[in-house]
Write a protein that holds these residues in place. Structure first.
Motif, short mmCIF file in Angstrom:
data_model
loop_
_atom_site.label_atom_id
_atom_site.label_comp_id
_atom_site.label_asym_id
_atom_site.label_seq_id
_atom_site.Cartn_x
_atom_site.Cartn_y
_atom_site.Cartn_z
N GLU A 101 0.84 -1.21 0.00
CA GLU A 101 0.00 0.00 0.00
C GLU A 101 0.87 1.25 0.00
OE1 GLU A 101 -3.70 1.97 2.56
OE2 GLU A 101 -2.90 0.00 3.12
N ALA A 102 1.98 1.20 0.74
CA ALA A 102 2.91 2.34 0.75
C ALA A 102 3.52 2.55 -0.63
CB ALA A 102 3.99 2.10 1.79
N ILE A 103 3.88 1.44 -1.30
CA ILE A 103 4.45 1.55 -2.65
C ILE A 103 3.43 2.14 -3.61
CG2 ILE A 103 5.23 0.16 -4.62
CD1 ILE A 103 6.55 -1.73 -2.60
N ALA A 104 2.15 1.75 -3.48
CA ALA A 104 1.11 2.29 -4.35
C ALA A 104 0.98 3.79 -4.16
CB ALA A 104 -0.22 1.60 -4.05
N LEU A 105 1.08 4.25 -2.91
CA LEU A 105 1.02 5.70 -2.65
C LEU A 105 2.23 6.40 -3.27
CD1 LEU A 105 -0.25 5.99 1.04
CD2 LEU A 105 -1.48 6.59 -1.05
N LEU A 106 3.38 5.76 -3.17
CA LEU A 106 4.59 6.34 -3.76
C LEU A 106 4.44 6.46 -5.28
CD1 LEU A 106 7.44 4.59 -1.77
CD2 LEU A 106 7.13 7.06 -1.98
N ASP A 107 3.95 5.41 -5.90
CA ASP A 107 3.81 5.42 -7.36
C ASP A 107 2.81 6.46 -7.83
OD1 ASP A 107 5.64 3.41 -7.55
OD2 ASP A 107 4.16 1.79 -7.68
N ALA A 108 1.79 6.73 -7.00
CA ALA A 108 0.75 7.69 -7.38
C ALA A 108 1.12 9.13 -7.02
CB ALA A 108 -0.57 7.32 -6.71
N SER A 109 2.16 9.31 -6.23
CA SER A 109 2.50 10.66 -5.76
C SER A 109 3.41 11.37 -6.74
CB SER A 109 3.15 10.58 -4.38
OG SER A 109 4.39 9.89 -4.47
N SER A 110 3.58 12.65 -6.53
CA SER A 110 4.46 13.44 -7.38
C SER A 110 5.92 13.12 -7.07
CB SER A 110 4.21 14.94 -7.15
OG SER A 110 4.53 15.29 -5.81
#
Length: 555
Positions: A101-110
């Motif tokens: 879930e943390a990786i998904a947030l990283l991939d979606a962030s600027s």
């Protein structure tokens, strides 16, 4: 195998803790440093049984709050701490889920947020640790490879190469593991970080020893020398453990016991977990068969329990994911079904509106054409009456007052006058406000004479109010055309007009006993057919020469 896992898992915790401290400093403006730091240490270095649950609860709340505030950096940090706590509590698959879930947030962030979070390497490294703990070394290697791709500092690369080598060792690919550790040692030899140099040397020597390479022992002893200088008790314990295992495998029980004893003494300075492992290693050297059997059974039970817990966690995690996917699929299907229903409803409405509009325009066009026809006829009738008939009548008056006018001229003018009157009658306006039955009877009486008898049947039983004005005008003109045709051509002596009604449906039947008629283009009878069609009715002509003429009308 288990010894290797233990040492590197401990190292991974140190790496994750280091990266977490960096991130902690970056988000100090978002959360009071004292609270976050306090609960961070409850997860990174728990001293009491309640420390991990409290730290987990704090960061669980932090995650929800950060997500609600769209604080991506804070949410990623909280997820990393949750992953660490879950792993420590034995919730392996929950830890994997939090890391992903943390990786998904990283991939979606600027890119800016990704840089501020400084979490890519740490999270992938944590995933590798998770996969190793559940005996999935290939997935661990993939996670380490991803982290290596992102690593920009040499010290991070060396750490990841060590972890990857241990994973290949677990895959029984010792040669490949040794080659990777040699590469890591070459890269670390020029560094000032003695801890990493010692770690790489010890790992390399341990694997070489197990593979029967003679250089394995010198490498482990060299690592021990460095670790004694750095005074890192956790690392020292790993060296003593590896050396004890080496001498035990070599059959030197004296040196094996010596290093096991040193390991037991050193572990007491670190933590209870280290003490337990040190005691286990020490007892394995005992000649007492009962102790050896106990250790073997204890290890088997612990391994079976871990596998059972992992299987249960895997089932629970997969069920949770499947449930989420099922719910998402159901929502998507329901949304698709609703959209489809809306599209169908809109399509049906558009179709119905189009049909209604077409029918309205068609009816209006027909009505306008018929109305225009009647308006034209009314104008013709009025003009004939006002201009032609009146002028002829004036001529007749003048001739009557002139004694020299021939009698036959007067007769001719009277004939012209009668024709004009007939035209006026034929095209005169229809009084629809009066009783329509009376209007029709007046029309038919006009054609009745001593030689022609006109009979009507059931006209009085018809409810003429059910017909609109357009249909009444049509009936009037059609009967007028039929009667005119009879008067001019059929030489009939009897005409019968019969009417029947069923609801709003009206049927008329015209019959005469004349000589019949031949329908030709331009014949007035064809006009009746056009009139009936304009009001969506039907008309049928039945012609039998010398045996009369029949017309059936339905509207």
């Amino acid at each position: 195998m288990e010894n290797i896992k233990f040492s590197f898992l401990s190292f991974l915790w140190v790496l994750s803790a280091f990266l977490s401290v960096l991130t902690l400093q970056q988000i100090s403006a978002q959360e009071p440093i004292d609270s976050t730091s306090h609960y961070y240490y409850k997860i990174a270095n728990p001293k009491f049984p309640e420390d991990l649950p409290r730290g987990y609860g704090y960061f669980k709340k932090q995650k929800e709050e950060r997500l609600a505030k769209k604080d991506t950096v804070g949410a990623i940090y909280a997820l990393r701490m949750l992953a660490m706590a879950e792993f420590e509590m034995g919730r392996t698959y929950a830890s994997e889920k939090s890391a992903i879930e943390a990786i998904a947030l990283l991939d979606a962030s600027s890119n800016k947020n990704r840089k501020e979070a400084n979490a890519d390497i740490g999270i992938y490294n944590h995933l590798g640790m998770v996969y190793r703990s559940i005996d999935q070394p290939q997935k661990a290697i993939d996670a380490y490879a991803r982290a290596l791709f992102l690593a920009s500092q040499l010290k991070d690369s060396i750490v990841l190469l060590n972890n990857m080598a241990n994973s290949y060792n677990e895959l029984k690919q010792k040669d490949k593991a040794i080659a990777i550790l040699k590469l890591a040692y070459e890269k670390s030899s020029g560094q000032e970080n003695k801890i990493e140099i010692a770690r790489t040397l010890d790992n390399l020597g341990h694997l070489q020893s197990k593979a029967g390479h003679p250089e394995g022992l010198p490498h482990m002893l060299q690592a021990l020398t460095i670790r004694k200088k750095t005074k890192d008790n956790g690392q020292l314990f790993t060296s003593y453990k590896h050396l004890s295992e080496h001498y035990r495998n070599a059959g030197d029980s004296v040196l094996a016991l010596r290093y096991a004893t040193l390991g037991k003494e050193t572990a007491a300075k670190v933590s209870t977990a280290y003490k337990k492992e040190a005691l286990s290693n020490y007892l394995k050297l005992s000649n007492n068969p009962d102790i050896a059997q106990y250790m073997s059974i204890s290890d088997s039970i612990a391994k079976a329990t871990l596998q059972q817990d992992n299987k249960f966690s895997s089932i629970e995690y997969n069920f949770s994911k499947e449930k989420e996917h099922t719910q998402a699929a159901k929502l998507a299907q329901e949304k698709q079904r609703q959209l489809k229903s809306i599209y169908q409803l809109v399509g049906i409405c558009i179709l119905l509106l189009a049909i209604a509009l077409y029918l309205i325009l068609k009816y209006r066009h027909k009505k306008e054409k018929v109305q225009q026809l009647y308006n034209t006829e009314s104008k013709i009738s009025k003009r004939v009456h006002d201009e032609v008939a009146n002028d002829i009548y004036k001529i007749m008056v003048k001739i009557q007052t002139s004694p020299d006018t021939a009698e036959n001229l007067l007769d001719d003018l009277e004939t012209v006058y009668n024709k004009t009157r007939d035209i006026s009658k034929k095209h005169s306006p229809i009084d629809l406000d009066a009783d329509f039955e009376s209007v029709l009877i007046d029309l038919l009486k006009y054609y009745q004479s001593d030689s022609v008898n006109v009979i009507t049947k059931n006209l009085a039983t018809i409810d003429w109010s059910l017909l609109d004005d357009l249909k009444k005008k049509t009936i009037y003109r059609v009967l007028q055309e039929l009667m005119t045709n009879m008067h001019k051509h059929s030489r009939a002596t009897l005409v019968v007009i019969t009417a029947t009604q069923s609801g709003k449906k009206l049927k008329l039947r015209y019959t005469d006993n004349g000589v019949g008629s031949v329908l030709k283009k331009g014949n007035g009878l064809l006009n009746t057919e056009n009139r009936i069609r304009l009001v969506n009715g039907t008309i049928i002509f039945e012609v039998d020469k010398n045996e009369g003429f029949t017309v059936k009308i339905s509207l």
